[in-house]
Design an enzyme around this catalytic site. Structure first.
Site, PDB file in Angstrom:
ATOM      1  N   GLU A  17     -33.017   0.979  20.748  1.00 38.65           N
ATOM      2  CA  GLU A  17     -33.415   2.000  21.716  1.00 38.65           C
ATOM      3  C   GLU A  17     -33.112   1.588  23.156  1.00 38.65           C
ATOM      4  OE1 GLU A  17     -37.348   3.882  20.520  1.00 38.65           O
ATOM      5  OE2 GLU A  17     -37.293   2.160  19.165  1.00 38.65           O
ATOM      6  N   SER A 153     -38.100   6.441  18.119  1.00 36.20           N
ATOM      7  CA  SER A 153     -37.001   7.377  18.335  1.00 36.20           C
ATOM      8  C   SER A 153     -36.465   7.984  17.044  1.00 36.20           C
ATOM      9  CB  SER A 153     -35.845   6.716  19.115  1.00 36.20           C
ATOM     10  OG  SER A 153     -36.260   6.387  20.416  1.00 36.20           O
ATOM     11  N   TYR A 223     -33.030  13.367  22.220  1.00 39.66           N
ATOM     12  CA  TYR A 223     -32.379  12.908  23.448  1.00 39.66           C
ATOM     13  C   TYR A 223     -31.162  13.721  23.872  1.00 39.66           C
ATOM     14  CZ  TYR A 223     -35.539   9.095  22.562  1.00 39.66           C
ATOM     15  OH  TYR A 223     -36.680   8.364  22.319  1.00 39.66           O
ATOM     16  N   ARG A 262     -49.138   7.807  23.638  1.00 38.50           N
ATOM     17  CA  ARG A 262     -48.720   9.129  23.166  1.00 38.50           C
ATOM     18  C   ARG A 262     -48.873   9.167  21.654  1.00 38.50           C
ATOM     19  NH1 ARG A 262     -42.891   9.688  22.800  1.00 38.50           N
ATOM     20  NH2 ARG A 262     -43.247   9.782  20.558  1.00 38.50           N
ATOM     21  N   ASP A 264     -48.450  11.225  18.106  1.00 42.45           N
ATOM     22  CA  ASP A 264     -47.695  12.286  17.458  1.00 42.45           C
ATOM     23  C   ASP A 264     -48.479  12.806  16.262  1.00 42.45           C
ATOM     24  OD1 ASP A 264     -45.703  11.807  19.302  1.00 42.45           O
ATOM     25  OD2 ASP A 264     -44.581  10.462  17.989  1.00 42.45           O
ATOM     26  N   GLU A 277     -48.141   8.744  14.201  1.00 47.68           N
ATOM     27  CA  GLU A 277     -47.962   7.447  14.833  1.00 47.68           C
ATOM     28  C   GLU A 277     -48.382   7.535  16.290  1.00 47.68           C
ATOM     29  OE1 GLU A 277     -43.534   6.768  16.056  1.00 47.68           O
ATOM     30  OE2 GLU A 277     -43.509   7.785  14.104  1.00 47.68           O
ATOM     31  N   ASN A 279     -47.542   5.734  20.289  1.00 44.06           N
ATOM     32  CA  ASN A 279     -46.562   4.987  21.072  1.00 44.06           C
ATOM     33  C   ASN A 279     -47.235   4.378  22.290  1.00 44.06           C
ATOM     34  OD1 ASN A 279     -43.642   5.976  19.972  1.00 44.06           O
ATOM     35  ND2 ASN A 279     -45.144   7.616  19.836  1.00 44.06           N
ATOM     36  N   GLY A 283     -41.280   7.198  25.761  1.00 43.27           N
ATOM     37  CA  GLY A 283     -40.109   7.530  26.557  1.00 43.27           C
ATOM     38  C   GLY A 283     -40.471   8.326  27.806  1.00 43.27           C
TER      39      GLY A 283
END
Length: 325
Positions: A17, A153, A223, A262, A264, A277, A279, A283
């Site tokens: 990443e 990602s 992305y 963050r 999800d 999950e 983070n 990002g």
């Protein structure tokens, strides 16, 4: 200029990443400069430790994604050097970065998470791939989500709708890690909830709804500009939005996270959020979810990042700080 002093944004690294991390670093650096902060950008390389020792910054904003960026190792080094940083502790990062461990901890806190099986590559190979996969399908059903237990990602992640698709999905997964997480696919609305804490306790920002054109929120959908529609705030009932916020806060607290995370989630047809999950170094690119959540909440990216860095700079140093007496 801000009275925070010089800060360092760390981005790049050697994970899969790297490019995303560099984009995140550039965006955060630009946002911080826009609000008067003196910013230096730097990669995590052999020159990092001497630079931190010779001229330590007021605080560091780690934006390395993937292994070494989110597994707590880099933050462990920053703690050893006595350099403050925004974000979670090494111990919390290790728990959050390992998806099965995070699922177990968050489930114990009362949050729904899809049933799953963890399968190391060695077991997959030595016990007979086909037999093992058939037993997994018997238990979890189809469709399944296959992904590496560590990393982000959506690299190596696949949605499998039939048994013939499973071997290829496993091969793709093992290209990015030695252990696979096979998870029951939950149909529903995919959302992401950002939690921030700038010193007054954690609070959840409005959920961001994710609608990829391809139907799968994979690397390209994340992305490539225009590949995914993002709706912020998400199109949820007030009750469901509150449930998503509480699930993200529960994950943040259960994993003992700090400053920024963050989470999800998938919201099923009954309005129940399912944890996927979390983070710890999310990002910050033009298509990333956290900046969208900031915007939805009426927050400026640079201001929030400055507040997180200021909070980090004022935080008591860990006991491992070799400069402490």
């Amino acid at each position: 200029m801000s009275d925070l002093g010089r800060v360092l944004v760390l981005a790049g690294g050697l994970s899969h990443e790297r490019d995303v991390s560099l984009r995140s670093g550039r965006r955060v650096s630009e946002a911080l400069r826009a609000v008067g902060v003196d910013v230096e950008e730097r990669d995590a390389d052999a020159g990092l430790i001497p630079a931190l020792q010779d001229d330590p910054p007021s605080a560091v904003f780690p934006l390395l994604h993937g292994v070494a960026g989110e597994d707590g190792a880099l933050r462990e080094v920053l703690d050893l050097l006595g350099v403050p940083y925004a974000g979670s502790t090494p111990v919390a990062c290790r728990s959050a970065f390992d998806k099965p461990v995070a699922k177990t901890i968050v489930a114990a806190a009362g949050v729904h998470t899809p049933p799953s099986v963890v399968l190391p590559h060695e077991i997959f190979r030595e016990l007979g791939a086909q037999t093992v996969l058939e037993r997994i399908v018997d238990r979890l059903g189809l469709p399944l989500v296959v992904k590496p237990t560590r990393g982000g990602s959506a690299l190596g992640c696949s949605v499998v709708r039939g048994i013939p698709e499973l071997p290829a999905a496993m091969v793709s997964c093992f290209a990015y890690g030695d252990v696979a997480l096979l998870e029951r696919h939950i149909a529903g609305t995919e959302v992401s909830v950002t939690v921030i804490d700038t010193g007054e306790g954690p609070r959840a920002l409005p959920a961001v709804e994710i609608v990829p054109d391809s139907g799968i929120y994979d690397y390209a959908a994340r992305y490539n500009a225009g590949a995914t529609e993002f709706v912020a705030p998400a199109r949820l009932t007030d009750e469901t939005a509150a449930a998503c916020a509480e699930a993200a806060l529960a994950a943040h607290r259960a994993l003992d996270l700090r400053d920024l995370s963050r989470t999800d989630l998938i919201v099923d047809s009954d309005g129940i959020p399912w944890f996927l999950e979390v983070n710890v170094a999310p990002g910050m690119t033009e298509t990333s979810l956290v900046p969208l959540a900031f915007e939805s909440a009426g927050l400026d990216l640079g201001v929030v990042c400055r507040e997180l860095l200021d909070s980090a700079a004022r935080r008591p140093r860990p006991a491992t700080d070799p400069t402490s007496s």
